[in-house]
Design a protein around this motif. Sequence first.
Motif, PDB file in Angstrom:
ATOM      1  N   TYR A   3     -24.462 129.845  80.034  1.00 21.05           N
ATOM      2  CA  TYR A   3     -25.202 128.824  80.249  1.00 21.05           C
ATOM      3  C   TYR A   3     -25.552 128.484  79.594  1.00 21.05           C
ATOM      4  N   HIS A  10     -26.978 125.245  71.363  1.00 17.12           N
ATOM      5  CA  HIS A  10     -26.241 123.487  70.770  1.00 17.12           C
ATOM      6  C   HIS A  10     -27.904 123.151  70.481  1.00 17.12           C
ATOM      7  N   TRP A  17     -28.545 119.378  62.622  1.00 19.78           N
ATOM      8  CA  TRP A  17     -27.461 118.270  62.061  1.00 19.78           C
ATOM      9  C   TRP A  17     -28.723 117.329  61.943  1.00 19.78           C
ATOM     10  N   GLN A  59     -21.847 121.547  67.607  1.00 26.86           N
ATOM     11  CA  GLN A  59     -22.251 120.435  68.609  1.00 26.86           C
ATOM     12  C   GLN A  59     -21.216 120.354  69.498  1.00 26.86           C
ATOM     13  N   GLY A  63     -21.032 121.776  73.288  1.00 27.05           N
ATOM     14  CA  GLY A  63     -20.975 120.135  73.854  1.00 27.05           C
ATOM     15  C   GLY A  63     -20.017 119.776  75.296  1.00 27.05           C
ATOM     16  N   LEU A  66     -20.834 122.336  77.313  1.00 28.61           N
ATOM     17  CA  LEU A  66     -21.433 121.948  78.080  1.00 28.61           C
ATOM     18  C   LEU A  66     -21.424 120.386  79.448  1.00 28.61           C
ATOM     19  N   ALA A  67     -20.707 119.974  78.945  1.00 31.75           N
ATOM     20  CA  ALA A  67     -19.839 118.952  79.302  1.00 31.75           C
ATOM     21  C   ALA A  67     -18.943 119.188  80.771  1.00 31.75           C
ATOM     22  N   TRP A  70     -21.106 120.918  83.294  1.00 30.79           N
ATOM     23  CA  TRP A  70     -21.303 119.268  83.799  1.00 30.79           C
ATOM     24  C   TRP A  70     -20.834 118.612  85.284  1.00 30.79           C
ATOM     25  N   LYS A  91     -22.090 110.303  74.189  1.00 31.06           N
ATOM     26  CA  LYS A  91     -21.885 111.076  73.533  1.00 31.06           C
ATOM     27  C   LYS A  91     -20.589 111.230  72.572  1.00 31.06           C
ATOM     28  N   PHE A 135     -27.371 110.555  69.587  1.00 31.21           N
ATOM     29  CA  PHE A 135     -27.225 112.222  70.240  1.00 31.21           C
ATOM     30  C   PHE A 135     -27.907 112.776  70.976  1.00 31.21           C
ATOM     31  N   GLY A 139     -28.226 113.366  74.720  1.00 30.61           N
ATOM     32  CA  GLY A 139     -28.597 114.432  75.373  1.00 30.61           C
ATOM     33  C   GLY A 139     -29.753 114.867  76.181  1.00 30.61           C
ATOM     34  N   ILE A 142     -29.357 113.805  80.333  1.00 33.23           N
ATOM     35  CA  ILE A 142     -28.495 114.699  80.880  1.00 33.23           C
ATOM     36  C   ILE A 142     -28.901 115.617  81.876  1.00 33.23           C
ATOM     37  N   ARG A 143     -29.811 116.840  80.751  1.00 33.32           N
ATOM     38  CA  ARG A 143     -30.530 117.193  82.471  1.00 33.32           C
ATOM     39  C   ARG A 143     -32.137 116.952  83.529  1.00 33.32           C
TER      40      ARG A 143
HETATM   41  C1  HEM Z   1     -24.850 115.503  66.776  1.00 38.92           C
HETATM   42  C2  HEM Z   1     -24.112 115.690  67.740  1.00 38.92           C
HETATM   43  C3  HEM Z   1     -25.112 116.917  69.105  1.00 38.92           C
HETATM   44  C4  HEM Z   1     -26.401 116.339  69.149  1.00 38.92           C
HETATM   45  C5  HEM Z   1     -27.212 115.911  68.263  1.00 38.92           C
HETATM   46  C6  HEM Z   1     -26.710 116.375  70.233  1.00 38.92           C
HETATM   47  C7  HEM Z   1     -28.194 116.906  71.005  1.00 38.92           C
HETATM   48  C8  HEM Z   1     -28.696 117.441  72.571  1.00 38.92           C
HETATM   49  C9  HEM Z   1     -29.476 117.452  73.066  1.00 38.92           C
HETATM   50  C10 HEM Z   1     -30.664 117.834  72.308  1.00 38.92           C
HETATM   51  C11 HEM Z   1     -30.014 117.988  74.283  1.00 38.92           C
HETATM   52  C12 HEM Z   1     -30.980 118.079  75.272  1.00 38.92           C
HETATM   53  C13 HEM Z   1     -30.430 119.371  75.866  1.00 38.92           C
HETATM   54  C14 HEM Z   1     -31.192 119.987  76.344  1.00 38.92           C
HETATM   55  O1  HEM Z   1     -31.470 119.372  77.964  1.00 38.92           O
HETATM   56  O2  HEM Z   1     -32.116 121.007  76.742  1.00 38.92           O
HETATM   57  C15 HEM Z   1     -28.275 118.266  74.421  1.00 38.92           C
HETATM   58  C16 HEM Z   1     -27.213 118.094  75.545  1.00 38.92           C
HETATM   59  C17 HEM Z   1     -26.321 118.075  76.209  1.00 38.92           C
HETATM   60  N1  HEM Z   1     -25.123 118.105  74.800  1.00 38.92           N
HETATM   61 FE1  HEM Z   1     -25.190 117.318  73.451  1.00 38.92          FE
HETATM   62  N2  HEM Z   1     -25.975 116.724  71.272  1.00 38.92           N
HETATM   63  C18 HEM Z   1     -24.352 116.659  70.353  1.00 38.92           C
HETATM   64  C19 HEM Z   1     -23.165 116.093  70.688  1.00 38.92           C
HETATM   65  C20 HEM Z   1     -22.662 116.496  71.988  1.00 38.92           C
HETATM   66  C21 HEM Z   1     -21.499 116.675  71.699  1.00 38.92           C
HETATM   67  C22 HEM Z   1     -20.170 115.958  71.543  1.00 38.92           C
HETATM   68  C23 HEM Z   1     -21.130 116.515  73.691  1.00 38.92           C
HETATM   69  C24 HEM Z   1     -19.963 116.487  73.961  1.00 38.92           C
HETATM   70  C25 HEM Z   1     -20.004 115.564  75.096  1.00 38.92           C
HETATM   71  C26 HEM Z   1     -22.445 116.864  74.141  1.00 38.92           C
HETATM   72  C27 HEM Z   1     -22.630 117.078  75.550  1.00 38.92           C
HETATM   73  C28 HEM Z   1     -24.110 117.614  76.141  1.00 38.92           C
HETATM   74  C29 HEM Z   1     -24.065 118.324  76.995  1.00 38.92           C
HETATM   75  C30 HEM Z   1     -23.303 117.964  78.170  1.00 38.92           C
HETATM   76  C31 HEM Z   1     -25.272 118.551  77.620  1.00 38.92           C
HETATM   77  C32 HEM Z   1     -26.461 118.271  78.185  1.00 38.92           C
HETATM   78  C33 HEM Z   1     -26.469 120.817  78.700  1.00 38.92           C
HETATM   79  C34 HEM Z   1     -27.604 120.829  79.626  1.00 38.92           C
HETATM   80  O3  HEM Z   1     -28.998 120.321  79.105  1.00 38.92           O
HETATM   81  O4  HEM Z   1     -27.439 121.642  80.774  1.00 38.92           O
HETATM   82  N3  HEM Z   1     -23.373 117.002  72.545  1.00 38.92           N
HETATM   83  N4  HEM Z   1     -27.199 117.626  72.711  1.00 38.92           N
END
Ligand code: HEM
Length: 149
Positions: A3, A10, A17, A59, A63, A66-67, A70, A91, A135, A139, A142-143
């Motif tokens: 994880y 990610h 990006w 991503q 992503g 990670l989805a 969760w 997202k 995004f 994102g 979520i946490r």
């Molecule tokens: C260019 C596209 C994307 C960017 C810039 C982006 C950026 C981020 C960032 C900055 C976080 C915060 C991570 C943290 O809390 O440490 C995050 C978390 C997350 N993203 Fe993305 N994301 C993108 C695409 C996606 C996609 C397509 C999905 C699919 C649904 C996704 C699902 C998630 C999930 C589930 C988390 C929670 C991770 C965790 O903290 O456990 N993301 N994202």
Amino acid sequence: MTYKLIVMLHLLGASVWVGGHVILSLVVLPPALRQRDPAPIRAFEQRFEKVGIPALALQVASGLWLAHYWIPDWTRWFAFGSPQAALIAVKLGLLGLTALLGVHARWRLIPRLTADTLPQLAGHIIAVTLLSLGFLVAGSGIRLGGLSW
Ligand code: HEM
């Protein structure tokens, strides 16, 4: 362990990006618009897409992983039953909009890019940059358990 590694990957993809689009919008685009010269944008896009497209693919793959971490049942991603589910749905919506704008720019605008069509491409670039920030905000929520303060 897995994880943590996936979150790091990610964040690496997000840095590339989002960072690339912020540089394009704030550093490359304004002088190109002032001088009505599409060449610097074309040069940046050609170089950036070599790392930008793999970063976006990373991503999407990380992503989705990670989805699933969760919320293992993907049918609940669209049920808006928790802040995490709602933000995952947001997202995926942002991903759909980014893909539509990207395909339109790559296949319609960039091949016919001139000084006159430059403002249209500028609108696309700014929209994709704002979506990339969306995004990032979604994102983080979520946490953090949602986006309300
Ligand atoms: C260019 C596209 C994307 C960017 C810039 C982006 C950026 C981020 C960032 C900055 C976080 C915060 C991570 C943290 O809390 O440490 C995050 C978390 C997350 N993203 Fe993305 N994301 C993108 C695409 C996606 C996609 C397509 C999905 C699919 C649904 C996704 C699902 C998630 C999930 C589930 C988390 C929670 C991770 C965790 O903290 O456990 N993301 N994202």
